[in-house]
Design a protein around this motif. Structure first.
Motif, PDB file in Angstrom:
ATOM      1  N   TYR A   5       0.857  -1.184   0.000  1.00  0.00           N
ATOM      2  CA  TYR A   5       0.000   0.000   0.000  1.00  0.00           C
ATOM      3  C   TYR A   5       0.891   1.231   0.000  1.00  0.00           C
ATOM      4  CZ  TYR A   5      -3.824   3.079   1.549  1.00  0.00           C
ATOM      5  OH  TYR A   5      -4.770   4.078   1.656  1.00  0.00           O
ATOM      6  N   VAL A   6       1.015   1.884  -1.152  1.00  0.00           N
ATOM      7  CA  VAL A   6       1.966   2.986  -1.323  1.00  0.00           C
ATOM      8  C   VAL A   6       1.278   4.151  -2.039  1.00  0.00           C
ATOM      9  CG1 VAL A   6       3.980   1.464  -1.393  1.00  0.00           C
ATOM     10  CG2 VAL A   6       2.793   2.038  -3.526  1.00  0.00           C
ATOM     11  N   GLU A   7       1.969   5.284  -2.053  1.00  0.00           N
ATOM     12  CA  GLU A   7       1.451   6.454  -2.758  1.00  0.00           C
ATOM     13  C   GLU A   7       1.595   6.251  -4.264  1.00  0.00           C
ATOM     14  OE1 GLU A   7       2.039  11.332  -2.854  1.00  0.00           O
ATOM     15  OE2 GLU A   7       3.278  10.087  -1.537  1.00  0.00           O
ATOM     16  N   LEU A   8       0.542   6.610  -4.996  1.00  0.00           N
ATOM     17  CA  LEU A   8       0.523   6.463  -6.453  1.00  0.00           C
ATOM     18  C   LEU A   8       0.528   7.863  -7.057  1.00  0.00           C
ATOM     19  CD1 LEU A   8      -2.286   3.731  -6.640  1.00  0.00           C
ATOM     20  CD2 LEU A   8       0.173   3.403  -6.339  1.00  0.00           C
ATOM     21  N   ASN A   9       1.698   8.366  -7.405  1.00  0.00           N
ATOM     22  CA  ASN A   9       1.806   9.748  -7.875  1.00  0.00           C
ATOM     23  C   ASN A   9       2.065   9.859  -9.374  1.00  0.00           C
ATOM     24  OD1 ASN A   9       4.475   8.876  -7.852  1.00  0.00           O
ATOM     25  ND2 ASN A   9       4.964   9.973  -5.954  1.00  0.00           N
ATOM     26  N   ASP A  10       2.206   8.741 -10.065  1.00  0.00           N
ATOM     27  CA  ASP A  10       2.387   8.759 -11.519  1.00  0.00           C
ATOM     28  C   ASP A  10       1.017   8.512 -12.151  1.00  0.00           C
ATOM     29  OD1 ASP A  10       3.006   8.401 -14.173  1.00  0.00           O
ATOM     30  OD2 ASP A  10       4.781   7.163 -13.812  1.00  0.00           O
ATOM     31  N   THR A  11       0.301   9.603 -12.446  1.00  0.00           N
ATOM     32  CA  THR A  11      -1.077   9.467 -12.909  1.00  0.00           C
ATOM     33  C   THR A  11      -1.185   8.765 -14.260  1.00  0.00           C
ATOM     34  OG1 THR A  11      -0.971  11.706 -13.816  1.00  0.00           O
ATOM     35  CG2 THR A  11      -1.878  11.463 -11.601  1.00  0.00           C
ATOM     36  N   ALA A  12      -0.232   9.021 -15.147  1.00  0.00           N
ATOM     37  CA  ALA A  12      -0.283   8.387 -16.472  1.00  0.00           C
ATOM     38  C   ALA A  12      -0.139   6.868 -16.342  1.00  0.00           C
ATOM     39  CB  ALA A  12       0.805   8.958 -17.366  1.00  0.00           C
ATOM     40  N   ARG A  13       0.823   6.437 -15.533  1.00  0.00           N
ATOM     41  CA  ARG A  13       1.017   5.003 -15.326  1.00  0.00           C
ATOM     42  C   ARG A  13      -0.180   4.400 -14.596  1.00  0.00           C
ATOM     43  NH1 ARG A  13       5.421   2.113 -11.334  1.00  0.00           N
ATOM     44  NH2 ARG A  13       4.918  -0.046 -11.884  1.00  0.00           N
ATOM     45  N   LEU A  14      -0.712   5.137 -13.617  1.00  0.00           N
ATOM     46  CA  LEU A  14      -1.863   4.658 -12.848  1.00  0.00           C
ATOM     47  C   LEU A  14      -3.055   4.417 -13.761  1.00  0.00           C
ATOM     48  CD1 LEU A  14      -3.362   4.113 -10.197  1.00  0.00           C
ATOM     49  CD2 LEU A  14      -3.694   6.585  -9.971  1.00  0.00           C
ATOM     50  N   GLN A  15      -3.324   5.361 -14.646  1.00  0.00           N
ATOM     51  CA  GLN A  15      -4.455   5.223 -15.553  1.00  0.00           C
ATOM     52  C   GLN A  15      -4.266   4.036 -16.492  1.00  0.00           C
ATOM     53  OE1 GLN A  15      -5.585   8.896 -17.339  1.00  0.00           O
ATOM     54  NE2 GLN A  15      -7.387   8.068 -18.369  1.00  0.00           N
ATOM     55  N   GLY A  16      -3.037   3.854 -16.972  1.00  0.00           N
ATOM     56  CA  GLY A  16      -2.756   2.720 -17.849  1.00  0.00           C
ATOM     57  C   GLY A  16      -2.952   1.383 -17.157  1.00  0.00           C
ATOM     58  N   VAL A  17      -2.502   1.292 -15.893  1.00  0.00           N
ATOM     59  CA  VAL A  17      -2.643   0.041 -15.136  1.00  0.00           C
ATOM     60  C   VAL A  17      -4.116  -0.279 -14.891  1.00  0.00           C
ATOM     61  CG1 VAL A  17      -2.237  -1.025 -12.884  1.00  0.00           C
ATOM     62  CG2 VAL A  17      -0.370   0.148 -14.049  1.00  0.00           C
ATOM     63  N   VAL A  18      -4.896   0.729 -14.532  1.00  0.00           N
ATOM     64  CA  VAL A  18      -6.323   0.514 -14.268  1.00  0.00           C
ATOM     65  C   VAL A  18      -7.039   0.066 -15.538  1.00  0.00           C
ATOM     66  CG1 VAL A  18      -8.481   1.666 -13.648  1.00  0.00           C
ATOM     67  CG2 VAL A  18      -6.420   2.067 -12.295  1.00  0.00           C
ATOM     68  N   GLU A  19      -6.690   0.658 -16.667  1.00  0.00           N
ATOM     69  CA  GLU A  19      -7.313   0.254 -17.929  1.00  0.00           C
ATOM     70  C   GLU A  19      -6.933  -1.171 -18.306  1.00  0.00           C
ATOM     71  OE1 GLU A  19      -6.052   3.345 -20.537  1.00  0.00           O
ATOM     72  OE2 GLU A  19      -7.674   4.727 -19.960  1.00  0.00           O
ATOM     73  N   GLU A  20      -5.707  -1.598 -17.944  1.00  0.00           N
ATOM     74  CA  GLU A  20      -5.322  -2.990 -18.173  1.00  0.00           C
ATOM     75  C   GLU A  20      -6.156  -3.932 -17.297  1.00  0.00           C
ATOM     76  OE1 GLU A  20      -1.168  -3.616 -17.648  1.00  0.00           O
ATOM     77  OE2 GLU A  20      -0.583  -2.138 -19.175  1.00  0.00           O
ATOM     78  N   TYR A  21      -6.360  -3.546 -16.030  1.00  0.00           N
ATOM     79  CA  TYR A  21      -7.225  -4.342 -15.145  1.00  0.00           C
ATOM     80  C   TYR A  21      -8.623  -4.471 -15.745  1.00  0.00           C
ATOM     81  CZ  TYR A  21      -4.226  -4.700 -10.963  1.00  0.00           C
ATOM     82  OH  TYR A  21      -3.240  -5.031 -10.071  1.00  0.00           O
ATOM     83  N   LEU A  22      -9.149  -3.359 -16.246  1.00  0.00           N
ATOM     84  CA  LEU A  22     -10.495  -3.371 -16.825  1.00  0.00           C
ATOM     85  C   LEU A  22     -10.550  -4.277 -18.048  1.00  0.00           C
ATOM     86  CD1 LEU A  22     -13.386  -2.290 -16.939  1.00  0.00           C
ATOM     87  CD2 LEU A  22     -12.516  -0.334 -18.253  1.00  0.00           C
ATOM     88  N   GLU A  23      -9.512  -4.230 -18.866  1.00  0.00           N
ATOM     89  CA  GLU A  23      -9.458  -5.090 -20.048  1.00  0.00           C
ATOM     90  C   GLU A  23      -9.407  -6.565 -19.652  1.00  0.00           C
ATOM     91  OE1 GLU A  23      -6.537  -5.735 -23.923  1.00  0.00           O
ATOM     92  OE2 GLU A  23      -6.490  -3.826 -22.839  1.00  0.00           O
ATOM     93  N   ASP A  24      -8.617  -6.870 -18.616  1.00  0.00           N
ATOM     94  CA  ASP A  24      -8.544  -8.251 -18.130  1.00  0.00           C
ATOM     95  C   ASP A  24      -9.887  -8.707 -17.560  1.00  0.00           C
ATOM     96  OD1 ASP A  24      -5.903  -8.338 -18.847  1.00  0.00           O
ATOM     97  OD2 ASP A  24      -5.117  -7.949 -16.831  1.00  0.00           O
TER      98      ASP A  24
END
Length: 403
Positions: free
Chosen positions: A145-164
């Motif tokens: 559980y860490v701080e997520l400050n890279d918004t571009a990477r965060l958005q990409g990871v979430v979209e990958e989760y959604l695709e999966d």
């Protein structure tokens, strides 16, 4: 409270970040100071009946801090930033309008100045918002559980989760993951990852509460259960569904997110049972003699492995403890109308035992993202006219809402 929570925090940072031990007592004082300020300034009214705070909220702030990975916390400012995030999640997420949110920011700034001698912008280091989570690295063990400050990477990871998720279900979700939605997703993920992590999501229909909960459960690799209303669905069918979920959680140790919407409450007894589950983990008069025998039979070997008493009372209590540890209840309710206020009065566990997240109307960025995604999903040959059309859609949506 200073002694209890201060000792917990000091023991947590000791040996990992000894330099932060001096901040622990100050952090407890700051939490209590903020709690008193919030309870004094943000009082419940008929339209804000969920503005009821108690000492469990203080413990939730400390619990959130204890859930973080201290190795990733670099210095006092980062530790204070973590405290700001957890305080906002507990106190600010239930606020219903910008006026109250601004008031909370003022109280938070006052607390920072009084207890840390620090300005809020300084602690934030230029960040417009704070998001913490444990889902940035899929399949990581353990999840940190860490701080997520890279918004571009965060958005990409979430979209990958959604695709999966969409590739593994027969009911795919066509979601546009703008930052406001990702913020709510992170909040739901934060709640369900904690022990006894129950959530009350407040908002009107179509705000994404159920879809984001399904995605959060998938990201956490938890099972998700939601009742299916059919003609004639009543108390008997409801109790059978609930019994099945509790048996899987208590006997098999399956962590399950129990998603429930207020539109599915076709019988008032449903809310009574949910209140009981939130309060004690069990429902009165749910189990029959055959169920008790199954529970005793399955729990006895587990109790022997852990060197615990094997009396019937002890075995059943162990079963209930496993339910509490493995079931996450997420309720999606509309705050409109008298029914919501009535439920809060009749079933206090909805506020006391749940972390509340208020889904406000979509911001400009969300409307633009949805419009852009809809217009660019297929090639409409709009060319340079896309931006003006998106702006027009946004203005029409907001104009209709104001009227």
């Amino acid at each position: 409270m200073r002694k209890i929570f201060g000792t917990l925090l000091a023991a947590y940072v000791h040996g990992v970040k000894p330099a932060l031990e001096g901040v622990c007592t100050t952090m407890v004082d700051a939490t209590l100071f903020l709690y008193r300020k919030v309870t004094g300034e943000l009082r419940p009214t008929p339209s804000k009946s969920h503005y009821t705070f108690n000492l469990r909220d203080v413990s939730k702030v400390v619990q959130g801090i204890l859930a973080a990975d201290l190795k990733k916390v670099e210095g006092t400012e980062a530790f204070v930033r973590l405290w700001c995030h957890e305080s906002a999640r507990v106190f600010a997420d239930r606020l219903i309008n910008d006026h109250d949110r601004h008031l909370f920011q003022t109280l938070l700034q006052e607390t920072m100045k009084d207890k840390y001698d620090m300005e809020l912008p300084t602690a934030m280091e230029g960040r417009p918002f704070l998001i913490y989570g444990d889902f940035l690295v899929p399949s990581a063990l353990p999840k940190l559980y860490v701080e997520l400050n890279d918004t571009a990477r965060l958005q990409g990871v979430v979209e990958e989760y959604l695709e999966d998720y969409n590739s593994q279900t027969n009911q795919p979700m066509a979601l546009v993951m703008f930052m406001d939605a990702i913020g709510h997703l992170a909040r739901i993920s934060r709640v369900i990852r904690l022990p006894q992590g129950n959530a009350l999501l407040l908002g009107v229909g179509g705000s994404g509460r159920q879809s984001l909960t399904r995605l959060a459960a998938f990201m956490a690799e938890f099972e998700l259960f939601q009742i299916e209303l059919t003609k004639g669905y009543g108390k008997v069918e409801w109790r059978e569904d609930v019994k099945r979920v509790l048996l899987r959680a208590g006997l098999d140790g399956i962590t399950t997110v129990f998603l429930m919407s207020d539109t599915q409450v076709v019988d008032p007894s449903f809310m009574e049972d949910i209140n009981s589950m939130l309060s004690s983990g069990d429902i009165p008069n749910l189990w029959g003699l055959d169920d008790f025998e199954t529970i005793y039979q399955k729990m006895r070997p587990l109790a022997q492995q852990e060197d615990k008493p094997t009396t019937k009372h002890a075995l059943f209590q162990m079963f209930v403890d496993r339910i509490i540890a493995n079931v996450r209840i997420v309720l999606c309710m509309s705050p409109l109308g008298e029914l919501f206020r009535s439920n809060l009065r009749m079933f206090p566990a909805l506020v006391n035992n749940c972390t509340i997240d208020w889904f406000s109307e979509w911001p400009d960025e969300a409307l633009r993202s949805v419009a852009m995604a809809s217009l660019t999903e297929t090639d409409l040959k709009l060319g340079e006219h896309v931006e003006p059309i998106v702006e027009f859609f946004k203005l029409v949506h907001q104009g209709v809402a104001k009227q």
